[in-house]
Write a protein that holds these residues in place. Structure first.
Motif, PDB file in Angstrom:
ATOM      1  N   GLN A 182     -11.494 -13.088 -23.750  1.00 42.57           N
ATOM      2  CA  GLN A 182     -10.397 -13.567 -22.916  1.00 42.57           C
ATOM      3  C   GLN A 182     -10.636 -13.138 -21.471  1.00 42.57           C
ATOM      4  O   GLN A 182     -10.871 -11.955 -21.204  1.00 42.57           O
ATOM      5  CB  GLN A 182      -9.113 -12.910 -23.451  1.00 42.57           C
ATOM      6  CG  GLN A 182      -7.852 -13.516 -22.978  1.00 42.57           C
ATOM      7  CD  GLN A 182      -6.654 -12.724 -23.552  1.00 42.57           C
ATOM      8  OE1 GLN A 182      -6.808 -11.736 -24.259  1.00 42.57           O
ATOM      9  NE2 GLN A 182      -5.476 -13.173 -23.209  1.00 42.57           N
ATOM     10  N   SER A 185      -6.354 -12.916 -15.838  1.00 45.05           N
ATOM     11  CA  SER A 185      -5.533 -14.005 -15.293  1.00 45.05           C
ATOM     12  C   SER A 185      -6.024 -14.478 -13.913  1.00 45.05           C
ATOM     13  O   SER A 185      -5.858 -15.634 -13.539  1.00 45.05           O
ATOM     14  CB  SER A 185      -4.068 -13.567 -15.218  1.00 45.05           C
ATOM     15  OG  SER A 185      -4.002 -12.365 -14.482  1.00 45.05           O
ATOM     16  N   LYS A 188      -8.234 -17.776 -13.732  1.00 48.95           N
ATOM     17  CA  LYS A 188      -7.714 -19.007 -14.334  1.00 48.95           C
ATOM     18  C   LYS A 188      -8.275 -20.252 -13.630  1.00 48.95           C
ATOM     19  O   LYS A 188      -8.757 -21.193 -14.281  1.00 48.95           O
ATOM     20  CB  LYS A 188      -6.186 -19.000 -14.273  1.00 48.95           C
ATOM     21  CG  LYS A 188      -5.582 -20.143 -15.060  1.00 48.95           C
ATOM     22  CD  LYS A 188      -4.088 -20.069 -15.105  1.00 48.95           C
ATOM     23  CE  LYS A 188      -3.577 -21.243 -15.935  1.00 48.95           C
ATOM     24  NZ  LYS A 188      -2.135 -21.242 -16.011  1.00 48.95           N
ATOM     25  N   THR A 192     -10.687 -23.058 -15.350  1.00 50.47           N
ATOM     26  CA  THR A 192     -10.232 -24.445 -15.521  1.00 50.47           C
ATOM     27  C   THR A 192     -11.229 -25.408 -14.872  1.00 50.47           C
ATOM     28  O   THR A 192     -11.598 -26.424 -15.462  1.00 50.47           O
ATOM     29  CB  THR A 192      -8.831 -24.616 -14.882  1.00 50.47           C
ATOM     30  OG1 THR A 192      -8.038 -23.498 -15.230  1.00 50.47           O
ATOM     31  CG2 THR A 192      -8.152 -25.877 -15.353  1.00 50.47           C
ATOM     32  N   GLN A 220     -13.049 -23.991 -25.236  1.00 47.26           N
ATOM     33  CA  GLN A 220     -11.784 -23.573 -25.834  1.00 47.26           C
ATOM     34  C   GLN A 220     -11.537 -24.455 -27.051  1.00 47.26           C
ATOM     35  O   GLN A 220     -12.040 -25.585 -27.108  1.00 47.26           O
ATOM     36  CB  GLN A 220     -10.655 -23.695 -24.815  1.00 47.26           C
ATOM     37  CG  GLN A 220     -10.806 -22.641 -23.715  1.00 47.26           C
ATOM     38  CD  GLN A 220      -9.770 -22.730 -22.630  1.00 47.26           C
ATOM     39  OE1 GLN A 220      -9.323 -23.831 -22.299  1.00 47.26           O
ATOM     40  NE2 GLN A 220      -9.406 -21.607 -22.041  1.00 47.26           N
ATOM     41  N   GLN A 223      -4.911 -24.914 -28.712  1.00 47.94           N
ATOM     42  CA  GLN A 223      -4.029 -25.099 -27.544  1.00 47.94           C
ATOM     43  C   GLN A 223      -3.715 -23.761 -26.888  1.00 47.94           C
ATOM     44  O   GLN A 223      -3.642 -23.635 -25.677  1.00 47.94           O
ATOM     45  CB  GLN A 223      -2.736 -25.768 -27.986  1.00 47.94           C
ATOM     46  CG  GLN A 223      -2.890 -27.278 -28.056  1.00 47.94           C
ATOM     47  CD  GLN A 223      -1.551 -27.953 -28.201  1.00 47.94           C
ATOM     48  OE1 GLN A 223      -0.618 -27.374 -28.741  1.00 47.94           O
ATOM     49  NE2 GLN A 223      -1.460 -29.194 -27.749  1.00 47.94           N
ATOM     50  N   ASN A 224      -3.578 -22.775 -27.731  1.00 47.99           N
ATOM     51  CA  ASN A 224      -3.238 -21.436 -27.244  1.00 47.99           C
ATOM     52  C   ASN A 224      -4.354 -20.842 -26.377  1.00 47.99           C
ATOM     53  O   ASN A 224      -4.103 -19.993 -25.523  1.00 47.99           O
ATOM     54  CB  ASN A 224      -2.958 -20.540 -28.465  1.00 47.99           C
ATOM     55  CG  ASN A 224      -2.272 -19.268 -28.066  1.00 47.99           C
ATOM     56  OD1 ASN A 224      -1.524 -19.265 -27.093  1.00 47.99           O
ATOM     57  ND2 ASN A 224      -2.536 -18.202 -28.799  1.00 47.99           N
ATOM     58  N   ASP A 225      -5.613 -21.279 -26.606  1.00 43.32           N
ATOM     59  CA  ASP A 225      -6.761 -20.756 -25.845  1.00 43.32           C
ATOM     60  C   ASP A 225      -6.562 -20.982 -24.347  1.00 43.32           C
ATOM     61  O   ASP A 225      -6.867 -20.110 -23.530  1.00 43.32           O
ATOM     62  CB  ASP A 225      -8.060 -21.460 -26.280  1.00 43.32           C
ATOM     63  CG  ASP A 225      -8.533 -20.973 -27.643  1.00 43.32           C
ATOM     64  OD1 ASP A 225      -7.877 -20.061 -28.201  1.00 43.32           O
ATOM     65  OD2 ASP A 225      -9.527 -21.507 -28.158  1.00 43.32           O
ATOM     66  N   ALA A 226      -6.079 -22.184 -23.988  1.00 36.85           N
ATOM     67  CA  ALA A 226      -5.931 -22.536 -22.572  1.00 36.85           C
ATOM     68  C   ALA A 226      -4.903 -21.631 -21.892  1.00 36.85           C
ATOM     69  O   ALA A 226      -5.136 -21.146 -20.780  1.00 36.85           O
ATOM     70  CB  ALA A 226      -5.513 -23.991 -22.444  1.00 36.85           C
ATOM     71  N   THR A 227      -3.774 -21.399 -22.572  1.00 35.82           N
ATOM     72  CA  THR A 227      -2.731 -20.580 -21.948  1.00 35.82           C
ATOM     73  C   THR A 227      -3.147 -19.110 -21.854  1.00 35.82           C
ATOM     74  O   THR A 227      -2.824 -18.423 -20.897  1.00 35.82           O
ATOM     75  CB  THR A 227      -1.413 -20.691 -22.732  1.00 35.82           C
ATOM     76  OG1 THR A 227      -1.716 -20.511 -24.118  1.00 35.82           O
ATOM     77  CG2 THR A 227      -0.737 -22.022 -22.512  1.00 35.82           C
ATOM     78  N   SER A 228      -3.881 -18.631 -22.863  1.00 39.66           N
ATOM     79  CA  SER A 228      -4.253 -17.205 -22.845  1.00 39.66           C
ATOM     80  C   SER A 228      -5.616 -16.965 -22.202  1.00 39.66           C
ATOM     81  O   SER A 228      -6.100 -15.829 -22.204  1.00 39.66           O
ATOM     82  CB  SER A 228      -4.260 -16.661 -24.276  1.00 39.66           C
ATOM     83  OG  SER A 228      -5.215 -17.379 -25.033  1.00 39.66           O
ATOM     84  N   LEU A 229      -6.249 -18.005 -21.668  1.00 37.25           N
ATOM     85  CA  LEU A 229      -7.583 -17.929 -21.028  1.00 37.25           C
ATOM     86  C   LEU A 229      -8.653 -17.418 -22.009  1.00 37.25           C
ATOM     87  O   LEU A 229      -9.583 -16.699 -21.637  1.00 37.25           O
ATOM     88  CB  LEU A 229      -7.568 -17.061 -19.774  1.00 37.25           C
ATOM     89  CG  LEU A 229      -6.555 -17.408 -18.674  1.00 37.25           C
ATOM     90  CD1 LEU A 229      -6.788 -16.544 -17.444  1.00 37.25           C
ATOM     91  CD2 LEU A 229      -6.658 -18.878 -18.268  1.00 37.25           C
TER      92      LEU A 229
END
Lengths: 435, 319
Positions: A182, A185, A188, A192, A220, A223-229
């Protein structure tokens, strides 16, 4: 058939089945067909556990050694500085070995006129020691590069120091085994952008390079991967199928993430593998197997002499049930046959022989009821002991095999204290005649 | 006869502290082990076609200081406690007289030292924690707290002393033999055996009222099982050693010695417990005698020597 006779029959059936599974694998030919026995595939439980044999461990079989020689980047170093650097690298390599879970691999340093080197020693069952040595003594430099739709790559402002939380190895059927980590933050935007650069493909990805040797796709999945990096590193050189080589490569690369900085100097690994003869068993393991069986037979004979016929039968049944179940479970849990395993079995068989002897020679049934409880406690002690020791003893491979046998023996002893000891001890020829 | 037995018993009780002091001194002076895999070493390999001269060279090298092991099959000599440069200079001087000799000198790092520390430290923690949990459960079933704590102390002392004595023996031998990690595994086996012995014997201590009874219980249990242990271990070791070859014989002997130490140590502990009251009383009496002798009473009777007593007796007889 009453319940006790039924239980006794069950013990005998178990003994026959486990003895049939415990014997070493052999083959015979019927017509053109070669048949291997036992040949039960347990690969669903353990991916390498399908041969019905122990793997060739340390001490009883020759081991393999690969040398990596250090090339210093600085020419101004005096000998003591070089020795200190080598000692530091040895520490890191040993740490990598531990983190990668290569419990039976040993590393040492050697200084001679030929140079400063690290020597890695593998038990016989490791199939590709040169490539593992290259990985273990690799610099551990991790870089990330973008991969755009035209196939061009470019450096990314990402590094393995900008990772938070645990670096773990995961398995998902669509991806196979992969490394999961991970980013912090703050990364990010870069992440992306890197994932969308390859937008022509269905899935966004970029590349991770390790020492210009191993490449990984970074992508990734959930779906959770994108939000948690969170990202997943999938090895490029391996197919989605699982293999020992792949899992070892992933485990060693994962260990790179734990070191703050990669090696400053380079190790050059020799492509030749030196074969180191075994310390014990000059006559081969078949002879050890035969002698172990002879040892058991002598113990059983001693039981027949000292404990009379009925006692001898009980003792034989108890010890052979224990040995058959323990050996079968060890074989199918992919254990290595090493000097540690032999000593572990010696200890376990010695202990169970002692317990069985006590049970059989004790005439008071109440005392034996207490003994069953005592042995159950003892088995818990063995299990806890092995779990505890396996967590504290790091770096001496011999102990792991011994501890593995103790753990398995503890589990089998638990079963026997609950069931087999009582049922076998119930066997009374005279009593059954009276009935 | 009784007095002789008592003397034997006293000597037996005294023996363990004496061995313990010897072990402590050996461990201290040898820095645990004198020659071992846990210290770095310098290895010399010779290659010379003339086997007679090679043998002579090996003999001369083996007379150097701090030679840990000599392998005459592969022509390898290992030296510990000396620097690489020092050994290399020595070998260069030695080989001047031998034409055609090829030699390599290597400095090899030690086995992972952390493993030894972790093993010993871990076993201690294990013993303390495991035994504490065990005796906590025993105490919840009732029984004298004094006895339960006593059993815990005995288990701890027994395990510690057995470990120390085995390590002490190994430390003494390490002056002549390079200790391998296998020997530590063998100590681990014998220590676990000692632990399990006392663990098994501690079942049913709730009904015991004093240490003498506790000692008797342990002694009875050990005397019941020690012959079986020796016979079983002996059979297994001898037969499996044949299978493992001559290289294992020294390790088999070491294991047998460690197990004998474990049994001896367990016996000693139970004897000590059995005699605990007597020892305590005699110790108290001795202390009070020393105190009394220091306090000189004002109206003390004059001291009568042994000789004067004898003279009085002779006089009485003459009369």
């Amino acid at each position: 058939m009453n319940l006790k006779v039924f239980k006794f029959t069950l013990v005998i059936i178990l003994l026959v089945i486990f003895t049939a599974l415990a014997i070493p694998q052999f083959n015979f030919t019927i017509g053109d067909k070669q048949i291997y026995y036992p040949n039960i595939d347990f690969s669903l439980i353990d991916k390498d556990s399908k041969t019905g044999n122990f793997v060739r461990g340390r001490g009883l079989y020759p081991s393999k050694e690969v040398r990596s020689t250090l090339e210093f980047s600085s020419i101004d170093l005096i000998n003591s500085d070089k020795s200190n650097l080598l000692a530091n690298y040895l520490q890191v390599v040993r740490q990598r070995i531990t983190v990668a879970g290569l419990k039976d691999v040993e590393a040492r340093s050697e200084v001679s006129d030929l140079g400063y080197s690290l020597v890695i020693n593998y038990p016989d069952y490791y199939s590709n020691p040169v490539s593992y040595t290259k990985l273990l003594t690799g610099k551990g430099k991790i870089t990330f590069a973008s991969f755009d739709s035209s196939g061009q790559t470019g450096a990314l402002d990402l590094s393995d120091r900008e990772i938070q939380g645990q670096v773990s190895i995961n398995f998902i059927s669509q991806l196979g085994s992969h490394i999961q980590f991970q980013f912090t933050s703050g990364k990010k935007a870069v992440l992306t952008q890197a994932l969308t650069a390859s937008s022509s493909s269905q899935v966004g990805f970029f590349l991770m390079d390790v020492d210009n040797n191993e490449q990984f796709f970074i992508r990734q999945f959930e779906q959770n991967d994108a939000t948690s990096l969170t990202v997943r590193a999938i090895p490029v050189n391996y197919s989605s199928g699982e293999s020992t080589d792949k899992s070892l490569t992933l485990a060693i690369v994962r260990s790179y993430f734990l070191n703050a900085s990669p090696f400053k100097d380079t190790f050059t690994t020799e492509d030749s593998v030196a074969i180191i003869p075994s310390s014990f068993s000059p006559d081969g393991t078949k002879f050890i197997t035969i002698m172990s069986v002879v040892a058991l037979l002598i113990l059983m004979l001693a039981a027949f002499i000292r404990l009379k016929f009925e006692g001898g039968i009980k003792f034989t049944l108890m010890v052979s049930t224990f040995v058959a179940i323990t050996v079968t479970f060890l074989k199918y849990s992919n254990a290595a046959l090493s000097i540690g395993t032999v000593l572990g079995m010696l200890f376990a068989v010695g202990l169970v022989s002692l317990l069985s002897w006590n049970l059989v020679s004790e005439k008071d049934e109440d005392a034996n009821e207490l003994n069953y409880k005592k042995y159950l406690n003892l088995s818990f002690v063995l299990i806890l002991l092995s779990i505890f020791l396996s967590t504290i003893v790091k770096g001496v491979s011999m102990f792991y095999d011994f501890i593995g046998v103790i753990l398995m023996s503890g589990l089998v002893l638990t079963f026997m204290s609950f069931f087999s000891f009582k049922v076998i001890n119930y066997l009374s020829i005279k009593r059954r005649k009276n009935v | 006869m009784f007095k002789r037995l008592k003397l034997k018993r006293r000597l037996f009780i005294l023996s363990v502290p004496i061995f313990l002091i010897i072990s402590g001194v050996a461990l201290y002076t040898n820095q645990i082990f004198f020659f071992s895999e846990f210290k770095p070493l310098v290895e010399i390999r010779y290659n010379l076609e003339d086997s007679g001269k090679l043998k002579e060279l090996l003999d001369r090298t083996s007379q150097l200081n701090n030679v840990a092991s000599v392998d005459r099959i592969n022509n390898i000599i290992q030296i510990q406690g000396r620097s690489y440069d020092d050994v290399k200079t020595n070998i260069q001087d030695l080989t001047k007289d031998y034409t055609g000799v090829i030699f390599t000198v290597k400095e090899i790092s030690s086995e992972n030292k952390g493993a030894l520390t972790a093993l010993l430290g871990g076993l201690y923690v294990l013993l303390l924690a495991g035994a504490a949990i065990h005796f906590y459960f025993i105490s919840s079933k009732g029984g004298e707290l004094k006895i339960i704590i006593g059993s815990y102390v005995v288990l701890f002392v027994n395990f510690t002393l057995s470990l120390l004595l085995s390590l002490g023996l190994l430390s003494l031998v390490s002056r002549y033999y390079k200790v391998e990690s296998l020997e530590l595994l063998l100590i681990l086996i014998s220590s676990i055996l000692t632990y399990l012995l006392f663990y098994s014997a501690s079942e049913g201590i709730q009904d015991i009222k004093n240490f003498q009874e506790l000692g008797q219980k342990y002694k009875l249990y050990i005397s019941k099982v020690y012959r079986s242990i020796i016979v079983i271990v002996f059979i297994l070791l001898v037969v499996v050693s044949i299978g493992l070859g001559t290289g294992f014989v020294i390790h088999a002997l070491a294991l047998f010695a460690f197990i004998l130490i474990a049994i001896y140590q367990s016996y000693w502990n139970s004897y000590l417990m059995e005699d605990w009251h007597n020892l305590q009383n005699s110790f108290r009496t001795k202390i009070s005698t020393i105190r009394n002798s220091r306090k000189k009473p004002k109206n003390a009777a004059p001291k009568v020597s042994v000789e004067s007593k004898k003279k009085d007796k002779k006089k009485k007889k003459k009369k």
